[in-house]
Design a protein around this motif. Structure first.
Motif, short mmCIF file in Angstrom:
data_model
loop_
_atom_site.label_atom_id
_atom_site.label_comp_id
_atom_site.label_asym_id
_atom_site.label_seq_id
_atom_site.Cartn_x
_atom_site.Cartn_y
_atom_site.Cartn_z
N TRP A 44 0.18 -1.08 0.11
CA TRP A 44 -0.02 -0.26 0.03
C TRP A 44 1.20 0.97 0.16
N ASN A 45 1.72 0.89 0.64
CA ASN A 45 2.62 2.26 1.04
C ASN A 45 3.18 2.12 -0.48
N ALA A 46 4.29 1.49 -1.27
CA ALA A 46 4.37 1.68 -2.62
C ALA A 46 3.07 2.37 -3.38
N ARG A 47 2.09 1.89 -3.75
CA ARG A 47 0.96 2.13 -4.68
C ARG A 47 0.63 3.94 -4.04
N ILE A 48 0.37 4.20 -2.97
CA ILE A 48 -0.03 5.31 -3.11
C ILE A 48 0.91 5.85 -3.00
N GLU A 49 2.43 5.90 -3.42
CA GLU A 49 3.65 6.82 -3.71
C GLU A 49 3.60 6.88 -5.54
N ALA A 50 3.10 5.98 -5.58
CA ALA A 50 2.77 5.86 -7.33
C ALA A 50 1.76 6.35 -7.68
N GLU A 51 0.31 6.37 -7.27
CA GLU A 51 -1.14 6.22 -7.84
C GLU A 51 -0.94 7.81 -7.42
N CYS A 52 -0.73 8.54 -5.88
CA CYS A 52 -1.32 9.45 -5.21
C CYS A 52 -0.31 10.48 -5.50
N PHE A 53 0.86 10.16 -4.58
CA PHE A 53 1.99 11.14 -4.64
C PHE A 53 2.81 11.59 -5.97
N MET A 54 2.54 10.66 -6.49
CA MET A 54 2.89 10.58 -8.04
C MET A 54 2.30 11.83 -9.15
N ALA A 55 0.94 11.46 -8.91
CA ALA A 55 -0.03 12.27 -9.99
C ALA A 55 -0.31 13.63 -9.20
N ILE A 56 0.15 14.11 -7.91
CA ILE A 56 -0.20 15.82 -7.46
C ILE A 56 0.98 15.81 -7.99
N ALA A 57 2.39 15.46 -7.70
CA ALA A 57 3.46 16.14 -8.56
C ALA A 57 3.54 16.35 -9.77
N GLU A 58 2.92 15.23 -10.24
CA GLU A 58 3.05 15.59 -11.91
C GLU A 58 1.84 16.71 -12.32
N ALA A 59 1.21 16.58 -11.76
CA ALA A 59 -0.30 17.90 -11.83
C ALA A 59 0.43 19.47 -11.30
N MET A 60 0.66 19.34 -10.10
CA MET A 60 1.59 20.57 -9.74
C MET A 60 3.04 20.40 -10.50
N ARG A 61 3.68 20.17 -10.69
CA ARG A 61 5.00 20.60 -10.54
C ARG A 61 4.86 20.90 -12.69
N ASN A 62 3.72 20.71 -13.74
CA ASN A 62 4.13 20.57 -15.09
C ASN A 62 2.92 21.62 -15.11
N GLY B 107 -1.95 13.65 -14.63
CA GLY B 107 -2.21 14.11 -13.05
C GLY B 107 -3.56 14.05 -12.22
N ARG B 108 -3.87 15.15 -12.67
CA ARG B 108 -5.21 15.17 -12.09
C ARG B 108 -6.08 14.06 -12.17
N ALA B 109 -5.89 13.91 -13.88
CA ALA B 109 -6.89 12.25 -13.79
C ALA B 109 -6.86 11.50 -13.26
N ARG B 110 -5.40 11.36 -12.71
CA ARG B 110 -4.92 10.00 -11.99
C ARG B 110 -4.96 10.19 -10.29
N LEU B 111 -4.72 11.33 -9.92
CA LEU B 111 -5.54 12.13 -8.59
C LEU B 111 -7.05 11.78 -8.32
N LEU B 112 -7.64 11.72 -9.35
CA LEU B 112 -9.43 11.76 -8.83
C LEU B 112 -9.33 10.38 -9.23
N ASP B 113 -9.04 9.46 -9.13
CA ASP B 113 -9.39 8.29 -9.42
C ASP B 113 -9.13 7.49 -8.23
N PHE B 114 -7.55 7.66 -8.44
CA PHE B 114 -7.13 7.34 -7.03
C PHE B 114 -8.42 7.57 -6.08
N LEU B 115 -8.63 8.49 -5.83
CA LEU B 115 -9.15 9.57 -4.37
C LEU B 115 -11.00 8.01 -3.85
#
Length: 211
Positions: free
Chosen positions: A98-116, A142-150
């Motif tokens: 779960w920790n790896a999943r959250i990093e990949a599917e939530c944290f990285m999705a937010i980073a993609e959306a913000m940093r770009n 990133g935004r789409a990935r985040l909303l799906d994860f949430l």
């Protein structure tokens, strides 16, 4: 005493702060001003050539621990109680997954959306010593990935108090910090997601989450 190189507005060092607080590990703090580019200066590069925080110097003359995985592993080894990585083999596996999943599917999705998209991140779309141009399409993804994860995460929490195994773990820390940081995208992860909201309110009772 260990020294944590930190920046209070960034999510990654907040994860380290919470881990150290939950473990009760005393440390000194040095603030690295990311907004001013201090992480790119020669002084901090000597501590962490990757130019990122957190970085934890556990003792003089020993290379710094320069990511959350290393800091967590060290903290768990030097102070096993309370455990943040689980106690049984299956619990450890579930928490790690779960920790790896959250990093990949939530944290990285937010980073993609913000940093770009953020103007302050122009030509700094990835952290570290190398400049990379923004790619707006990655922000949309990133935004789409985040909303799906949430939505999936809310369903996961419908029948449980914590993210993984039978109690509080590093998976809760990673998820809570990421979900709190999602507001930088003007997304409220709690709106319309009652199970995330109840879980986040539960974590708010822990003193470490005020950091």
């Amino acid at each position: 005493m260990p020294i944590l190189f930190d920046y209070l507005r960034a999510p990654s060092p907040r994860r380290a702060r919470i881990v150290l607080a939950e473990k009760g590990i005393a440390h000194d703090t040095v603030i690295v001003d990311l907004a001013a580019g201090e992480q790119l200066g020669e002084g901090f590069r000597a501590i962490n050539p990757a130019c990122t925080v957190p970085a934890l110097v556990v003792e003089e003359g020993v290379p710094a621990l320069t990511d959350n995985a290393a800091i967590l592993a060290w903290a768990e080894a030097v102070k096993p109680q309370p455990p943040l990585l689980g106690t049984t083999p299956l619990d450890k596996a579930e928490i790690a997954s779960w920790n790896a999943r959250i990093e990949a599917e939530c944290f990285m999705a937010i980073a993609e959306a913000m940093r770009n998209t953020a103007p302050a991140m122009k030509d700094r779309a990835l952290p570290g010593p190398v400049n990379y141009a923004q790619i707006p399409e990655l922000a949309e993804r990133g935004r789409a990935r985040l909303l799906d994860f949430l939505d999936r995460f809310d369903a996961h929490l419908a029948s449980r108090d914590y993210v993984a195994a039978s109690g509080f773990s590093v998976a809760d820390i990673t998820a809570a910090v990421a979900i709190d940081f999602a507001r930088v995208l003007r997304i409220d992860p709690l709106e319309g997601r009652p199970h995330i909201a109840a879980w986040r309110a539960r974590l708010a009772q822990r003193p470490a989450f005020s950091l």
